[in-house]
Design a protein around this motif. Structure first.
Motif, PDB file in Angstrom:
ATOM      1  N   SER A 125      29.615  52.329 -80.964  1.00 37.96           N
ATOM      2  CA  SER A 125      29.651  51.514 -79.746  1.00 37.96           C
ATOM      3  C   SER A 125      29.269  52.349 -78.536  1.00 37.96           C
ATOM      4  O   SER A 125      28.515  51.886 -77.662  1.00 37.96           O
ATOM      5  CB  SER A 125      31.057  50.931 -79.549  1.00 37.96           C
ATOM      6  OG  SER A 125      31.357  49.993 -80.556  1.00 37.96           O
ATOM      7  N   ALA A 129      29.150  42.383 -77.159  1.00 38.70           N
ATOM      8  CA  ALA A 129      28.986  42.675 -78.590  1.00 38.70           C
ATOM      9  C   ALA A 129      29.572  44.027 -78.957  1.00 38.70           C
ATOM     10  O   ALA A 129      30.256  44.173 -79.979  1.00 38.70           O
ATOM     11  CB  ALA A 129      27.505  42.618 -78.961  1.00 38.70           C
ATOM     12  N   THR A 161      32.601  43.878 -81.528  1.00 39.12           N
ATOM     13  CA  THR A 161      32.140  44.099 -82.898  1.00 39.12           C
ATOM     14  C   THR A 161      33.066  44.995 -83.709  1.00 39.12           C
ATOM     15  O   THR A 161      33.350  44.690 -84.876  1.00 39.12           O
ATOM     16  CB  THR A 161      30.712  44.674 -82.900  1.00 39.12           C
ATOM     17  OG1 THR A 161      29.826  43.726 -82.288  1.00 39.12           O
ATOM     18  CG2 THR A 161      30.233  44.926 -84.325  1.00 39.12           C
ATOM     19  N   LEU A 167      31.750  45.103 -91.279  1.00 41.29           N
ATOM     20  CA  LEU A 167      30.626  45.341 -90.377  1.00 41.29           C
ATOM     21  C   LEU A 167      29.324  44.769 -90.938  1.00 41.29           C
ATOM     22  O   LEU A 167      28.525  44.196 -90.201  1.00 41.29           O
ATOM     23  CB  LEU A 167      30.468  46.840 -90.113  1.00 41.29           C
ATOM     24  CG  LEU A 167      29.421  47.266 -89.086  1.00 41.29           C
ATOM     25  CD1 LEU A 167      29.658  46.576 -87.758  1.00 41.29           C
ATOM     26  CD2 LEU A 167      29.425  48.778 -88.916  1.00 41.29           C
ATOM     27  N   ILE A 195      29.124  40.992 -90.267  1.00 34.98           N
ATOM     28  CA  ILE A 195      28.834  40.708 -88.858  1.00 34.98           C
ATOM     29  C   ILE A 195      27.356  40.936 -88.565  1.00 34.98           C
ATOM     30  O   ILE A 195      26.699  40.123 -87.884  1.00 34.98           O
ATOM     31  CB  ILE A 195      29.707  41.585 -87.941  1.00 34.98           C
ATOM     32  CG1 ILE A 195      31.192  41.303 -88.169  1.00 34.98           C
ATOM     33  CG2 ILE A 195      29.341  41.370 -86.483  1.00 34.98           C
ATOM     34  CD1 ILE A 195      31.607  39.878 -87.915  1.00 34.98           C
ATOM     35  N   CYS A 200      24.459  38.133 -87.318  1.00 36.84           N
ATOM     36  CA  CYS A 200      23.653  38.352 -86.105  1.00 36.84           C
ATOM     37  C   CYS A 200      22.161  38.329 -86.416  1.00 36.84           C
ATOM     38  O   CYS A 200      21.356  37.812 -85.625  1.00 36.84           O
ATOM     39  CB  CYS A 200      24.043  39.676 -85.451  1.00 36.84           C
ATOM     40  SG  CYS A 200      25.686  39.658 -84.694  1.00 36.84           S
ATOM     41  N   VAL A 252      22.439  43.733 -82.448  1.00 39.72           N
ATOM     42  CA  VAL A 252      23.757  44.211 -82.855  1.00 39.72           C
ATOM     43  C   VAL A 252      23.613  45.090 -84.099  1.00 39.72           C
ATOM     44  O   VAL A 252      24.312  46.091 -84.268  1.00 39.72           O
ATOM     45  CB  VAL A 252      24.703  43.026 -83.132  1.00 39.72           C
ATOM     46  CG1 VAL A 252      25.985  43.500 -83.830  1.00 39.72           C
ATOM     47  CG2 VAL A 252      25.058  42.328 -81.825  1.00 39.72           C
ATOM     48  N   MET A 307      24.990  48.978 -84.078  1.00 39.66           N
ATOM     49  CA  MET A 307      26.092  49.323 -84.969  1.00 39.66           C
ATOM     50  C   MET A 307      25.653  49.983 -86.266  1.00 39.66           C
ATOM     51  O   MET A 307      26.493  50.335 -87.095  1.00 39.66           O
ATOM     52  CB  MET A 307      26.915  48.069 -85.278  1.00 39.66           C
ATOM     53  CG  MET A 307      27.519  47.381 -84.062  1.00 39.66           C
ATOM     54  SD  MET A 307      28.485  48.491 -82.986  1.00 39.66           S
ATOM     55  CE  MET A 307      29.805  48.974 -84.087  1.00 39.66           C
TER      56      MET A 307
END
Length: 463
Positions: free
Chosen positions: A158, A291, A295, A304, A307, A311, A349, A353
């Protein structure tokens, strides 16, 4: 077998320092993605065929030097065990070189013409990319050397995402405003490069001083020679998670580079308002901020990878919907900016990430092979991203010629306008599907495998 000593206390300063790395790197690198093609075609007047050839050669070189640099760092540390760390000494060496070669790239070729200019441009790009690799590989590998847990990996991912977001925002605000004021001139590009390189230099230094290698790998002298340049070849055979990340890297970079390479053409030649590009960050920044904040929490609950898959599909749907609307109705520059930026931000995203997943793939590889080679793995992941950049960038440039783009024309033909729309909006959606497939069908790290990895890591730390 190598053992890992873990230092406690990942601090807020560590996170800010890590964010400064991608912020500083993006201050120069983002210009290459968003503005370099316009510099080549409208300032240096390189024809699209020659440019596509140069891009192919440049990216082949980048594809080679990324894994080589990572393997070199692993090899040198295994032999010499620098007291200042495995990666951070390289950051200090690369920072001033990165700033200088960035300014040189955007200024020196404009002093020449013809074939001499092409030769100078070629080597200026080679020098810049070499220096960027020298900085980027240790910066990216540092995440695995700093984080001990999934939560810390998510936190540093992040932080890096925030840094990248700010770096990209600044570059896309600075240079378009200079282009709007001075036009497609060497003055606009040179001044923009100098401003961005100066900001990047300061941020890269802060990255060096505010980070710490907390996972100290103690490789016994008898095993130092076991770290080989060819180790990465076995990774593709054994590590499916890493293979999934490489497929994702190719697809997501194709999506990015097709859009960024041709973005100025959409705003200038289709929408007639290149200056509005500066405000794209005002839309993307709040979305990316939300986000990046939520997240990690969502990942703890849902995973993860899940997710990221959601996205990717959402971003694809938004791109395809925008293309359909643009083919049926006139779309204003502001509507396009908001819609395309939302689509890009949601899809991105997976980019913001992905670094946590790279760290997990490194841990998984250590679990499988007994060797911890962050540099080699991160460098090879960068290789996959370079392949995506090559395909996206080179194909986009070639496509400009295919659709009949002519920089000498004040107004492009209707077929060219339609081609720009398809390249900037529809094609990115196709690449997002490829990335989704990688995480849905190739990625294989399950909760059960994570438990085994954690037990293995705890056993090594206890030795």
């Amino acid at each position: 077998m190598a053992t890992t000593t873990q230092k406690s206390g990942l601090t807020f300063k560590h996170k800010v320092g890590y964010a400064m790395g991608d912020l500083g790197g993006c201050m120069t690198f983002a210009l290459m993605g968003a503005m370099a093609t316009r510099y080549y075609t409208n300032v240096l007047h390189v024809n699209t065929g020659m440019l596509a050839t140069l891009l192919l050669v440049w990216n082949i070189w980048d594809a080679v030097n990324d894994p080589m640099m990572g393997a070199l760092m692993d090899k040198m540390y295994a032999k010499h065990r620098n007291k200042n760390g495995k990666f951070r000494p390289w950051l200090l060496r690369a920072t001033p070189l990165l700033a200088v070669t960035s300014i040189v790239f955007w200024t020196v070729p404009t002093l020449f013409e013809g074939y001499t200019m092409l030769v100078v441009l070629f080597f200026c790009k080679i020098l810049y990319e070499g220096c960027y690799t020298m900085f980027n590989i240790p910066m990216g590998s540092l995440l695995s050397a700093m984080a001990n847990t999934d939560g810390e990996r998510a936190g540093l991912s992040s932080a890096r995402g925030f840094g990248a977001m700010i770096g990209n925002m600044l570059t896309t605000m600075i240079l378009p405003q200079l282009l709007a004021r001075f036009g497609d001139t060497s003055k606009a590009f040179g001044l923009g490069a100098a401003i961005c390189a100066s900001i990047g230099f300061v941020c890269c230094l802060l990255h060096y001083y505010w980070t710490e290698e907390r996972n100290v790998v103690d490789t016994p002298k008898g095993e130092a020679d076991s770290v080989k340049f060819t180790d990465i070849l076995s990774v593709f055979c054994k590590n499916r998670a890493f293979l999934a990340l490489c497929i994702h890297g190719i697809c997501i970079c194709c999506m990015q580079y097709v859009g960024s390479t041709l973005g100025t053409y959409m705003y200038s030649d289709v929408l007639g308002n290149i200056g509005i590009m500066s405000f794209a960050s005002l839309v993307s920044m709040p979305l990316s901020t939300v986000a990046l904040l939520i997240t990690p929490k969502l990942a703890d609950k849902f995973g993860l990878e899940k997710i990221i898959r959601i996205c990717l599909l959402t971003g694809c749907a938004l791109y395809v919907g925008l293309f359909a609307v643009m083919m049926m109705f006139p779309v204003s520059a502001m509507v396009y900016l908001v819609w395309s930026t939302i689509a890009s931000s949601i899809a991105s995203v997976s980019i913001l990430m992905q670094w946590g997943l790279v760290g997990e793939a490194i841990d998984y590889n250590e679990f499988l092979t007994g060797k911890r080679t962050e540099g080699s793995i991160y460098g090879t992941f960068n290789l996959s991203r370079r392949i995506g950049q090559t395909v996206g960038n080179s194909a986009a440039v070639l496509a400009l010629g295919w659709i009949g783009y002519d920089s000498a024309l004040a107004v492009q033909s209707a077929g060219t306008i339609t081609g720009i729309k398809a390249l900037c909006v529809l094609i990115p959606g196709v690449f997002l599907i490829g990335s989704w497939i990688a995480f849905r069908f190739v990625w294989n790290i399950t909760p059960e495998i994570r438990e085994k990895m954690a037990a293995s890591k705890a056993a090594k730390s206890a030795k």
